[in-house]
Design a protein around this motif. Sequence first.
Motif, mmCIF file in Angstrom:
data_model
loop_
_atom_site.group_PDB
_atom_site.id
_atom_site.type_symbol
_atom_site.label_atom_id
_atom_site.label_comp_id
_atom_site.label_asym_id
_atom_site.label_seq_id
_atom_site.Cartn_x
_atom_site.Cartn_y
_atom_site.Cartn_z
ATOM 1 N N PHE A 1 -15.930 1.300 -4.203
ATOM 2 C CA PHE A 1 -14.645 1.925 -3.867
ATOM 3 C C PHE A 1 -13.578 1.580 -4.917
ATOM 4 N N HIS A 2 -13.434 0.312 -5.220
ATOM 5 C CA HIS A 2 -12.309 -0.101 -6.073
ATOM 6 C C HIS A 2 -12.472 0.337 -7.527
ATOM 7 N N VAL A 3 -13.713 0.557 -7.966
ATOM 8 C CA VAL A 3 -13.876 0.984 -9.359
ATOM 9 C C VAL A 3 -13.238 2.357 -9.574
ATOM 10 N N LYS A 4 -13.206 3.167 -8.544
ATOM 11 C CA LYS A 4 -12.583 4.499 -8.664
ATOM 12 C C LYS A 4 -11.082 4.375 -8.909
ATOM 13 N N HIS A 5 -10.527 3.226 -8.620
ATOM 14 C CA HIS A 5 -9.098 2.982 -8.807
ATOM 15 C C HIS A 5 -8.833 2.079 -10.006
ATOM 16 N N GLY A 6 -9.816 2.001 -10.883
ATOM 17 C CA GLY A 6 -9.592 1.318 -12.156
ATOM 18 C C GLY A 6 -9.983 -0.145 -12.193
ATOM 19 N N THR A 7 -10.452 -0.693 -11.070
ATOM 20 C CA THR A 7 -10.861 -2.105 -11.041
ATOM 21 C C THR A 7 -12.276 -2.209 -11.607
ATOM 22 N N THR A 8 -12.405 -2.886 -12.731
ATOM 23 C CA THR A 8 -13.734 -3.022 -13.335
ATOM 24 C C THR A 8 -14.343 -4.398 -13.046
ATOM 25 N N GLY A 9 -13.528 -5.341 -12.587
ATOM 26 C CA GLY A 9 -14.032 -6.652 -12.207
ATOM 27 C C GLY A 9 -13.229 -7.184 -11.032
ATOM 28 N N LEU A 10 -13.894 -7.867 -10.100
ATOM 29 C CA LEU A 10 -13.162 -8.393 -8.944
ATOM 30 C C LEU A 10 -13.799 -9.672 -8.442
ATOM 31 N N LEU A 11 -13.006 -10.420 -7.701
ATOM 32 C CA LEU A 11 -13.528 -11.564 -6.952
ATOM 33 C C LEU A 11 -13.613 -11.150 -5.484
ATOM 34 N N SER B 1 1.835 -9.217 12.305
ATOM 35 C CA SER B 1 1.563 -9.791 10.976
ATOM 36 C C SER B 1 0.895 -8.771 10.080
ATOM 37 N N LEU B 2 1.328 -8.718 8.819
ATOM 38 C CA LEU B 2 0.616 -7.893 7.851
ATOM 39 C C LEU B 2 -0.801 -8.439 7.714
ATOM 40 N N ALA B 3 -1.777 -7.540 7.757
ATOM 41 C CA ALA B 3 -3.186 -7.948 7.757
ATOM 42 C C ALA B 3 -3.835 -7.454 6.476
ATOM 43 N N GLY B 4 -3.536 -8.127 5.386
ATOM 44 C CA GLY B 4 -4.015 -7.631 4.096
ATOM 45 C C GLY B 4 -3.250 -6.367 3.742
ATOM 46 N N SER B 5 -3.722 -5.671 2.718
ATOM 47 C CA SER B 5 -2.993 -4.474 2.286
ATOM 48 C C SER B 5 -3.943 -3.292 2.205
ATOM 49 N N LEU B 6 -3.361 -2.124 1.900
ATOM 50 C CA LEU B 6 -4.143 -0.902 1.670
ATOM 51 C C LEU B 6 -4.067 -0.533 0.194
ATOM 52 N N LEU B 7 -3.710 -1.523 -0.597
ATOM 53 C CA LEU B 7 -3.390 -1.287 -2.003
ATOM 54 C C LEU B 7 -4.658 -1.141 -2.845
ATOM 55 N N THR B 8 -4.513 -0.412 -3.944
ATOM 56 C CA THR B 8 -5.536 -0.378 -4.995
ATOM 57 C C THR B 8 -4.839 -0.748 -6.297
ATOM 58 N N MET B 9 -5.601 -1.153 -7.291
ATOM 59 C CA MET B 9 -4.973 -1.674 -8.510
ATOM 60 C C MET B 9 -4.210 -0.586 -9.281
ATOM 61 N N ASP B 10 -4.688 0.658 -9.255
ATOM 62 C CA ASP B 10 -3.946 1.727 -9.943
ATOM 63 C C ASP B 10 -2.553 1.872 -9.340
#
Length: 368
Positions: free
Chosen positions: A70-80, A295-304
């Motif tokens: 999923f995240h690679v489609k938003h420009g993330t090429t590496g993640l933890l 409480s905010l429960a994480g985000s819906l954000l992507t790196m792009d």
Amino acid sequence: MTSLQGRILTPTGWQDGKIDFDASITKINQASLPQNAAYIVPGFIDVHVHGGGGFDTMDGISGIRGMADFHVKHGTTGLLATTITNPWNNVITALTNAKSVMLEPSRGARVLGVHLEGPFVSPQRLGAQPNFVVDPTPERVQEVLAFDVIRVVTIAPEQPHALEACEMFARAGVRVSIGHSVASIEQVQAAIEIVKSVGGFSSGTHLFNAMGGLEGRNPGIVGAILANPEVWAEVILDGHHVHFLNFKAAYLAKVERLMLITDAMRAAGMPEGKYDLGGQMAHVRDGTARLENGSLAGSLLTMDRAVQNAVLAGMSLKTAIALASSHPARYLGLSKKGSLKPGNDADIVVLDDQLEVQAVFVDGIQVA
Ligand SMILES: [Zn+2]
């Protein structure tokens, strides 16, 4: 061999030209370009991401693969792959699963390791972490270090054994990130000092969130992170977790040591509704995920989107990209990632002039 033409972000700045690469970048040459040439930038590295596209680190091997896809489609090429506070056995299982995904060839973002977020946090500052907190005893630290997958650990320095644990993690090369904490300024300073004394690196986990505030006579954890120049910091720039002015203030204090993260949960990229987060129900609507208690429960954000928000907040595009690529690469000690130059891994993102992702390459292979 693949070639792309565009406005290339190199370590020395923007260059109009052509970039050639296979698994690594072979050459960058000057070339004249049309008006609306694309931006060619280093792939994004997200050091704090729980999930996305319906998947979560804690789901098992398919969960980790799914979120990387999923995240690679938003420009993330590496993640933890980032864990959540859970019963100890679940945490151990997540480490086992991350290790097997790291060893397999990937078509998504490369899983570079694990960010262990919990269970070594404070029960008094859980945010959206369920309360399965345990003390970071030397035995537990040894048990998780044995997997050799943890690159970052979030730790509350006031917990029993925490300073000892900070030292053990730092000696093992793990970045020690202070967060989900109610530590006193003295406790934070002690953690920073002990990490530094063994040649390690410390950071602040989602700066401003789950760590109290900064006041005139009480710098708190935020003040300690901002005031110690060697300490890194993560920011969730989704427009909900951190005010843009606080982000700018953090940038002015940290400069080269500030990083954009997503802290995304599984509902990133999914329709509004109810989603599981570490065994709890999160309600997703209007751009946020929240627990029953608000409480905010994480985000819906992507790196792009995070990069776009940094530009909206007033950063130059070059700086916004650096916050998402070269800074996290340096933080993790990845010398071949995070910048576009010959010899580096061909982790490349192509953005249009609206900063939307057009193409993504991981190790030279187009994956999105
Ligand atoms: Zn957190």
